[in-house]
Every structure is written in structure tokens, then in C-alpha cells.
Design a protein around this motif. Structure first.
Motif, PDB file in Angstrom:
ATOM      1  N   VAL A  69      42.138  38.226  33.696  1.00 41.95           N
ATOM      2  CA  VAL A  69      41.030  39.169  33.446  1.00 41.95           C
ATOM      3  C   VAL A  69      39.864  38.864  34.384  1.00 41.95           C
ATOM      4  CG1 VAL A  69      39.313  39.901  31.724  1.00 41.95           C
ATOM      5  CG2 VAL A  69      41.675  39.491  31.012  1.00 41.95           C
ATOM      6  N   GLN A  70      39.530  37.579  34.478  1.00 44.33           N
ATOM      7  CA  GLN A  70      38.388  37.217  35.325  1.00 44.33           C
ATOM      8  C   GLN A  70      38.671  37.506  36.803  1.00 44.33           C
ATOM      9  OE1 GLN A  70      38.131  33.179  33.865  1.00 44.33           O
ATOM     10  NE2 GLN A  70      36.319  33.639  32.662  1.00 44.33           N
ATOM     11  N   LYS A  71      39.925  37.312  37.184  1.00 43.73           N
ATOM     12  CA  LYS A  71      40.331  37.582  38.574  1.00 43.73           C
ATOM     13  C   LYS A  71      40.072  39.057  38.910  1.00 43.73           C
ATOM     14  CE  LYS A  71      44.604  36.812  41.116  1.00 43.73           C
ATOM     15  NZ  LYS A  71      45.982  36.339  40.922  1.00 43.73           N
ATOM     16  N   ARG A  72      40.495  39.935  37.980  1.00 45.90           N
ATOM     17  CA  ARG A  72      40.313  41.374  38.223  1.00 45.90           C
ATOM     18  C   ARG A  72      38.845  41.761  38.253  1.00 45.90           C
ATOM     19  NH1 ARG A  72      44.844  44.621  34.851  1.00 45.90           N
ATOM     20  NH2 ARG A  72      46.508  43.270  35.505  1.00 45.90           N
ATOM     21  N   ILE A  73      38.069  41.163  37.324  1.00 48.76           N
ATOM     22  CA  ILE A  73      36.639  41.509  37.282  1.00 48.76           C
ATOM     23  C   ILE A  73      35.966  41.121  38.602  1.00 48.76           C
ATOM     24  CG2 ILE A  73      34.423  41.024  36.152  1.00 48.76           C
ATOM     25  CD1 ILE A  73      36.016  40.560  33.537  1.00 48.76           C
ATOM     26  N   LEU A  74      36.265  39.897  39.059  1.00 50.95           N
ATOM     27  CA  LEU A  74      35.617  39.435  40.296  1.00 50.95           C
ATOM     28  C   LEU A  74      36.054  40.296  41.499  1.00 50.95           C
ATOM     29  CD1 LEU A  74      35.567  35.526  40.019  1.00 50.95           C
ATOM     30  CD2 LEU A  74      33.784  37.156  39.482  1.00 50.95           C
ATOM     31  N   LYS A  75      37.318  40.696  41.475  1.00 52.88           N
ATOM     32  CA  LYS A  75      37.817  41.530  42.582  1.00 52.88           C
ATOM     33  C   LYS A  75      37.087  42.879  42.572  1.00 52.88           C
ATOM     34  CE  LYS A  75      42.069  42.938  44.692  1.00 52.88           C
ATOM     35  NZ  LYS A  75      43.094  43.852  44.284  1.00 52.88           N
ATOM     36  N   ASP A  76      36.977  43.476  41.380  1.00 55.60           N
ATOM     37  CA  ASP A  76      36.282  44.769  41.265  1.00 55.60           C
ATOM     38  C   ASP A  76      34.821  44.661  41.696  1.00 55.60           C
ATOM     39  OD1 ASP A  76      38.587  45.828  40.368  1.00 55.60           O
ATOM     40  OD2 ASP A  76      38.012  45.934  38.244  1.00 55.60           O
ATOM     41  N   LEU A  77      34.245  43.467  41.487  1.00 60.83           N
ATOM     42  CA  LEU A  77      32.842  43.290  41.878  1.00 60.83           C
ATOM     43  C   LEU A  77      32.706  43.004  43.372  1.00 60.83           C
ATOM     44  CD1 LEU A  77      31.543  41.085  38.903  1.00 60.83           C
ATOM     45  CD2 LEU A  77      30.932  43.450  39.386  1.00 60.83           C
ATOM     46  N   GLY A  78      33.849  42.867  44.042  1.00 64.19           N
ATOM     47  CA  GLY A  78      33.824  42.665  45.490  1.00 64.19           C
ATOM     48  C   GLY A  78      33.800  41.196  45.915  1.00 64.19           C
ATOM     49  N   TYR A  79      34.024  40.268  44.974  1.00 65.95           N
ATOM     50  CA  TYR A  79      34.052  38.852  45.348  1.00 65.95           C
ATOM     51  C   TYR A  79      35.445  38.505  45.860  1.00 65.95           C
ATOM     52  CZ  TYR A  79      29.641  38.312  42.827  1.00 65.95           C
ATOM     53  OH  TYR A  79      28.339  38.421  42.412  1.00 65.95           O
ATOM     54  N   ASP A  80      35.486  38.024  47.094  1.00 66.58           N
ATOM     55  CA  ASP A  80      36.778  37.731  47.704  1.00 66.58           C
ATOM     56  C   ASP A  80      37.057  36.228  47.550  1.00 66.58           C
ATOM     57  OD1 ASP A  80      39.029  37.790  49.215  1.00 66.58           O
ATOM     58  OD2 ASP A  80      37.959  37.705  51.133  1.00 66.58           O
ATOM     59  N   VAL A  81      37.669  35.848  46.413  1.00 67.11           N
ATOM     60  CA  VAL A  81      37.931  34.422  46.200  1.00 67.11           C
ATOM     61  C   VAL A  81      39.420  34.184  45.976  1.00 67.11           C
ATOM     62  CG1 VAL A  81      35.729  33.569  45.281  1.00 67.11           C
ATOM     63  CG2 VAL A  81      37.313  34.741  43.765  1.00 67.11           C
ATOM     64  N   GLU A  82      39.829  32.964  46.338  1.00 63.62           N
ATOM     65  CA  GLU A  82      41.223  32.605  46.066  1.00 63.62           C
ATOM     66  C   GLU A  82      41.295  31.956  44.686  1.00 63.62           C
ATOM     67  OE1 GLU A  82      44.810  29.756  47.474  1.00 63.62           O
ATOM     68  OE2 GLU A  82      43.071  29.835  48.808  1.00 63.62           O
ATOM     69  N   TRP A  83      42.378  32.179  43.964  1.00 66.27           N
ATOM     70  CA  TRP A  83      42.554  31.556  42.648  1.00 66.27           C
ATOM     71  C   TRP A  83      43.710  30.574  42.702  1.00 66.27           C
ATOM     72  CZ3 TRP A  83      40.089  32.472  37.840  1.00 66.27           C
ATOM     73  CH2 TRP A  83      39.058  33.402  37.879  1.00 66.27           C
ATOM     74  N   ILE A  84      43.496  29.411  42.110  1.00 69.43           N
ATOM     75  CA  ILE A  84      44.618  28.491  41.912  1.00 69.43           C
ATOM     76  C   ILE A  84      44.779  28.399  40.401  1.00 69.43           C
ATOM     77  CG2 ILE A  84      45.518  26.162  42.269  1.00 69.43           C
ATOM     78  CD1 ILE A  84      43.651  25.883  44.657  1.00 69.43           C
ATOM     79  N   ILE A  85      45.808  29.086  39.883  1.00 65.25           N
ATOM     80  CA  ILE A  85      45.978  29.120  38.429  1.00 65.25           C
ATOM     81  C   ILE A  85      47.162  28.235  38.045  1.00 65.25           C
ATOM     82  CG2 ILE A  85      46.337  30.600  36.406  1.00 65.25           C
ATOM     83  CD1 ILE A  85      45.192  32.919  38.116  1.00 65.25           C
ATOM     84  N   LEU A  86      46.872  27.178  37.323  1.00 65.17           N
ATOM     85  CA  LEU A  86      47.951  26.280  36.900  1.00 65.17           C
ATOM     86  C   LEU A  86      48.544  26.859  35.625  1.00 65.17           C
ATOM     87  CD1 LEU A  86      46.251  22.836  37.619  1.00 65.17           C
ATOM     88  CD2 LEU A  86      47.721  24.185  39.110  1.00 65.17           C
ATOM     89  N   ASP A  87      49.693  27.488  35.782  1.00 67.67           N
ATOM     90  CA  ASP A  87      50.237  28.296  34.707  1.00 67.67           C
ATOM     91  C   ASP A  87      51.765  28.286  34.788  1.00 67.67           C
ATOM     92  OD1 ASP A  87      51.054  30.308  33.070  1.00 67.67           O
ATOM     93  OD2 ASP A  87      50.054  31.923  34.170  1.00 67.67           O
ATOM     94  N   LEU A  88      52.373  27.853  33.701  1.00 64.69           N
ATOM     95  CA  LEU A  88      53.845  27.756  33.712  1.00 64.69           C
ATOM     96  C   LEU A  88      54.520  29.102  33.499  1.00 64.69           C
ATOM     97  CD1 LEU A  88      55.614  24.872  31.764  1.00 64.69           C
ATOM     98  CD2 LEU A  88      56.408  26.093  33.785  1.00 64.69           C
ATOM     99  N   SER A  89      53.762  30.064  32.987  1.00 66.39           N
ATOM    100  CA  SER A  89      54.412  31.327  32.621  1.00 66.39           C
ATOM    101  C   SER A  89      54.918  32.098  33.842  1.00 66.39           C
ATOM    102  CB  SER A  89      53.487  32.196  31.769  1.00 66.39           C
ATOM    103  OG  SER A  89      52.306  32.440  32.475  1.00 66.39           O
TER     104      SER A  89
END
Ligand code: SF4
Length: 361
Positions: A87-107
Motif C-alpha cells: 500500500v505504501q509503495k503505491r501511495i509513494l509512487k502516485d505521489l511521484g516519489y521514485d524510491v526502490e523498495w527492499i521488502i523482506l517477504d516470504l510470500s
């Protein structure tokens, strides 16, 4: 890569330590303030839980300081925490913030998890990785001990803010500590200093309160209105149901200990299965505090947090069955310090009167 992370409570010292030691440039989010919260509230969905809103604000403030990468956990547990990162990734993208995410997630599969772990360890060899993680873990244990001792010392402060000043200095040293032996030395000094403040003969006379609830709100000082400090200043011994070590053991599978599930079993007569987050554990911890002879329990619950709403539904029964008063504080962006302080003070007054009567009788 200029990396940032979701801060909660004093865990930031350990998180920063291992990121720095892996050779990353770390951009810590500035300490949470009302500005952080209003940024999060402005951009997060209205019914998102409070921790999501505050950490969103933390990320934006860290990006303003130059962060271009966010490290986050994901996909854990049947509550909304698993969706935070997406959710936060999408919000930041929509706001125009170009950041990389490192999500530690087994799913998303082991391969994906390993790829992300590789980014975090930044090309360091296994010996260095183990060394860095051991130091970070030692810092986690030290932070927890510092916090536990502080709670026993605050009711005996010789002047207001004495314990906080000592903690601040200790954390500065801990942040710079580059070996386990250095961490241990710092802890030894801290224990000695605090021993001079704690009046052991009067410890038993203090009103004792257990703090239970959702982990982020329980551990993050800004979000919980620095409840531990406030209670200490009111002459109360406030113990948490869990500290950072416990949260790591609950949420990071390789650290998980059986003890966690054993401790939760006492809640089964009230909540038969896990309801996500800390819901079931809130009940178990309340019972534990009652059995340890605590005078009361404060339940911290983020508004709209389903697991804590479920727990709240049975807490009244637990409170009656175990004869332990419980105060639930539901916290959201509208909650004000004045309201929280009034409710806490009234609760403490009631507990102090009850304790006095019991001791006299
Ligand atoms: S435990 Fe509650 S507040 Fe925390 S992430 Fe889950 S739903 Fe949100």
C-alpha cells in the motif's frame, strides 16, 4: 543507495547499526512528530491503521532528507501489516516519489526473499554477516534492558528528566559501539548508574501496571504519548508485556521460540485462535500480569485495528475473572495528549486507592 527504514521505538539504534555495518549509507527518518503524523494522515487511506500512517510520514520525511531506498518487512500475519509495504509503495509512487523498495517477504517465494536479503547484506561475506547480525542482536538486548531498568528507576528520579538524560547519553554510546564487549561495558555502566537511583526497599510499594496491546503502539514512544515515561513520573512501575526482542521472536520466523505459543495458551478460553496481530496475546498478557500480582493493565489499541478490537471485546470478562482493572486507550490521529493524560491519571488514582486499602486491610 541511501537507505531508510520504518522506525519504531528505540529499535532504530539496532536497525541503523546493522545497515551501517553492511556498508549502506543510512538516512534515518527524523524522529516522529505531529508533522510526520499529518503527512501520513493526508496521504494514507482514511481507515488504514495508525502505524501505517505514521510510517508513511516517516518515509516521506526520510525521502526529503535524501533517502532513495526503503527497507521493510511484508506478508506476515493475517492482519493488515502484510499489506503495508504494498500500500505504501503505491501511495509513494502516485505521489511521484521514485524510491526502490527492499521488502523482506516470504510470500513472494524464497528466491525473491534471498534476492532482497542479498541487497541488504550488500556483498559482505558470511563471516562479516554473522558478526554484524550478532552485534545488532546484542544491541537489541541492550536496548530492552535499558528500557526495563529505566521503568524501575523513573519513580525514584531525583529531578525530572534524570532517567531520560542518562538514557540519551547511553544510547549515544550504544549507537557508536562497534563490538559486543563494548556494548556490555556500556550496559554495565548504565546498570551501576541506575542502581544509585532505584530505591529497592520501596519498589514493592509502587503501583504496578502492565502495558499490553498492538506491538507498534506499545513500543513506539511518539505513538503512545510516551506512556512509560508519564507513568514513571506519576510514581508507577510500568512494565511492557513485550519488548523488541519478543517482537523479533514473534515476527521473524528464524528467531521464533516455542515459548511465545506456550505463553499464548492461557488466552484460549477467551479467544480460541489467532486473530492476527497481538489480539490473542493481549488477553494472554493481561492474564499473566494479573497472575503476577500487578495492580492494573493499560491496553493500547490503534483505532480500527481488528485484532485489538476483538481483544477489547473480551477484556472486560478477563478483567472480572482475574480481578484486574483494565484501561483501554484507543489511539488515532484525533487522540490528544490532554485526554490520554486525564484518563491515565484517573486510572492511577483509582489503583493507588485500591492498593492502599488492600495494604491497610
Ligand atoms: S495489528 Fe492492528 S494496527 Fe497493527 S498492522 Fe495489524 S491491523 Fe494494523
Amino acid at each position: 543507495m541511501k537507505i531508510t527504514y520504518p522506525p519504531f521505538g528505540d529499535a532504530r539504534i539496532a536497525i541503523e547499526s546493522f545497515l551501517r555495518d553492511f556498508g549502506h549509507e543510512v538516512i534515518p527518518p527524523p524522529p516522529s512528530t505531529n508533522r510526520t503524523l499529518s503527512i501520513g494522515v493526508k496521504y494514507a487511506p482514511e481507515f488504514a491503521c495508525l502505524p501505517l500512517k505514521i510510517t508513511l510520514g516517516n518515509y516521506i520525511e526520510a525521502i526529503e532528507k535524501g533517502a532513495d531506498t526503503i527497507l521493510m518487512l511484508g506478508g506476515i500475519g493475517p492482519c493488515r501489516f502484510g499489506y503495508y509495504a504494498e500500500v505504501q509503495k503505491r501511495i509513494l509512487k502516485d505521489l511521484g516519489y521514485d524510491v526502490e523498495w527492499i521488502i523482506l517477504d516470504l510470500s513472494n517465494g524464497w528466491m525473491n526473499l534471498f534476492k532482497n536479503i542479498k541487497k541488504v547484506v550488500n556483498g559482505n561475506n558470511i563471516i562479516k554477516v554473522i558478526k554484524v547480525l550478532r552485534l545488532a542482536w546484542e544491541k537489541v538486548l541492550a536496548i530492552d534492558e535499558i528500557e526495563k531498568i529505566a521503568r524501575r528507576a523513573r519513580p525514584f528520579e531525583r529531578y525530572k528528566g534524570e532517567v531520560d538524560n542518562i538514557i540519551r547519553e547511553t544510547y549515544k554510546k550504544l549507537d557508536q559501539a562497534d563490538s559486543i564487549s563494548h556494548v556490555k561495558e556500556i550496559l554495565l555502566d548504565y546498570r551501576e548508574t541506575m542502581d544509585n537511583i532505584i530505591d529497592k526497599n520501596r519498589l514493592e510499594d509502587l503501583v504496578k501496571i502492565g502495558i499490553v496491546g498492538e506491538f507498534y503502539v506499545v513500543l513506539d514512544h511518539f505513538t503512545n504519548f510516551e506512556i512509560a515515561r508519564r507513568l514513571g513520573e506519576l510514581g508507577v512501575l510500568a512494565e511492557n508485556a513485550f519488548y523488541i526482542e519478543d517482537i523479533v521472536r514473534i515476527y521473524i520466523p528464524i528467531f521464533r521460540s516455542k515459548d511465545i505459543d506456550e505463553r499464548t495458551k492461557v488466552a484460549l478460553p477467551y479467544i480460541k485462535r489467532s486473530v492476527g496481530g497481538e489480539g490473542q496475546r493481549t488477553i494472554a498478557h493481561t492474564i499473566e500480569f494479573a497472575e503476577k500480582g500487578f495492580d492494573g493493565v493499560i491496553h493500547l489499541s490503534p483505532f480500527t485495528c481488528m485484532p485489538e478490537i476483538v481483544a477489547d471485546g473480551v477484556l472486560e470478562r478477563v478483567s472480572k475473572d482475574y480481578d484486574i482493572p483494565v484501561l483501554t486507550l484507543s489511539i488515532d490521529e484525533q487522540t490528544g495528549l490532554a485526554g490520554v493524560t486525564t484518563r491515565i491519571e484517573a486510572f492511577i488514582d483509582m489503583l493507588k486507592t485500591k492498593k492502599k486499602r488492600r495494604m491497610a486491610g
